[in-house]
Design a protein around this motif. Structure first.
Motif, short mmCIF file in Angstrom:
data_model
loop_
_atom_site.label_atom_id
_atom_site.label_comp_id
_atom_site.label_asym_id
_atom_site.label_seq_id
_atom_site.Cartn_x
_atom_site.Cartn_y
_atom_site.Cartn_z
N SER A 94 11.72 -13.60 -31.55
CA SER A 94 11.30 -14.99 -31.44
C SER A 94 10.41 -15.10 -30.21
O SER A 94 10.78 -14.68 -29.13
N LEU A 95 9.21 -15.67 -30.38
CA LEU A 95 8.22 -15.68 -29.31
C LEU A 95 8.05 -17.05 -28.65
O LEU A 95 7.09 -17.27 -27.93
N ALA A 96 8.95 -17.97 -28.92
CA ALA A 96 8.88 -19.28 -28.29
C ALA A 96 10.25 -19.63 -27.75
O ALA A 96 11.26 -19.39 -28.39
N SER A 105 8.08 -22.79 -35.15
CA SER A 105 8.50 -21.69 -34.28
C SER A 105 7.61 -20.49 -34.58
O SER A 105 7.02 -20.38 -35.65
N ILE A 106 7.53 -19.59 -33.61
CA ILE A 106 6.64 -18.43 -33.71
C ILE A 106 7.49 -17.18 -33.54
O ILE A 106 8.34 -17.12 -32.66
N ALA A 107 7.27 -16.20 -34.41
CA ALA A 107 8.03 -14.96 -34.33
C ALA A 107 7.16 -13.77 -34.72
O ALA A 107 6.24 -13.90 -35.53
N ALA A 153 -4.58 -12.70 -43.16
CA ALA A 153 -3.48 -13.66 -43.05
C ALA A 153 -3.16 -14.22 -44.43
O ALA A 153 -3.95 -14.09 -45.36
N ALA A 154 -2.00 -14.83 -44.54
CA ALA A 154 -1.59 -15.49 -45.78
C ALA A 154 -0.93 -16.82 -45.45
O ALA A 154 -0.24 -16.94 -44.44
N ILE A 173 4.08 -8.33 -38.51
CA ILE A 173 3.39 -9.59 -38.73
C ILE A 173 3.73 -10.57 -37.62
O ILE A 173 4.77 -10.46 -36.97
N LEU A 174 2.84 -11.51 -37.41
CA LEU A 174 3.08 -12.65 -36.54
C LEU A 174 3.15 -13.85 -37.45
O LEU A 174 2.25 -14.07 -38.27
N THR A 175 4.23 -14.61 -37.36
CA THR A 175 4.43 -15.71 -38.30
C THR A 175 4.70 -17.02 -37.59
O THR A 175 5.30 -17.04 -36.51
N ILE A 176 4.21 -18.09 -38.17
CA ILE A 176 4.50 -19.45 -37.71
C ILE A 176 5.31 -20.10 -38.82
O ILE A 176 4.89 -20.13 -39.98
N LEU A 177 6.49 -20.62 -38.45
CA LEU A 177 7.41 -21.16 -39.44
C LEU A 177 7.76 -22.60 -39.13
O LEU A 177 7.94 -22.97 -37.97
#
Length: 197
Positions: A94-96, A105-107, A153-154, A173-177
């Protein structure tokens, strides 16, 4: 006393920058806050003290919390030391520290297992977004399977049953959820078996 002046100045700058970032004039912000444009101008320029009863409607109109407007700007909490969570061929960092104002949130995720016919596809409200940092991701959306290579990206509706796996080797991957995506991907499929990175 000097610290109060610094925070006051910081809040004024934040109000102005947030207003301009939305492309709003003082009149546009005034309509949303029920404060006069001249009053808002004096707040932004520092010729009037900011009262709490003014700060609340301004924060609401700008879609931030009062805490976010007045939080300290010191750099002591800038560096994040992510904790690593591992299970079933997936590692998540988790990056935030906190969720941002838009409830995202960013992971970073490292996935080493492919999507198979036995993989359970998830569904939740909202949209997911990710960019592939290395390797190739296999994205299953319902009956379709797509390969997303490094640098691509997707983004997709998460009401479509979906899963992300590794294609011919690990993928990062870097994901924003959204909050729903975070519950489904970061908490729903993983246990709380955390280990320090």
């Amino acid at each position: 006393m000097e610290q109060d002046v610094d925070i006051d100045s910081l809040v004024r700058r934040r109000i102005r920058v947030l207003r301009l970032a939305r492309g709003w004039s003082l009149d546009a912000l005034a309509e949303r806050t029920f404060l006069s444009p001249s009053n808002l101008s004096r707040i932004e320029t520092g010729s009037r003290r900011i009262a709490l009863d003014q700060l609340l409607p301004i924060a609401k109109a700008l879609e931030v919390t009062v805490d976010q407007l007045i939080e300290s700007s010191d750099g002591n909490d800038v560096v994040i030391r992510p904790r690593r969570v591992e299970q079933l061929g997936t590692t998540i960092w988790s990056l935030a520290r906190e969720r941002n104002p838009f409830q995202m949130s960013i992971a970073k995720m490292r996935i080493s297992t492919p999507v198979t016919k036995a993989t359970e596809l998830g569904v939740h409200p909202g949209r997911d977004w990710f960019i592939v940092l290395s390797g190739t991701a296999e994205l299953r959306l319902g009956e379709r399977t797509m390969l997303v290579e490094a640098g691509n990206a997707a983004e997709f509706s998460t009401m479509t049953p979906h899963a992300i796996g590794a294609h011919e080797g690990p993928v990062e991957i870097l994901t924003i959820l959204s909050s729903d995506g975070e519950r489904a991907h970061l908490h729903g499929s993983l246990t709380d078996s955390e280990v320090d990175s």
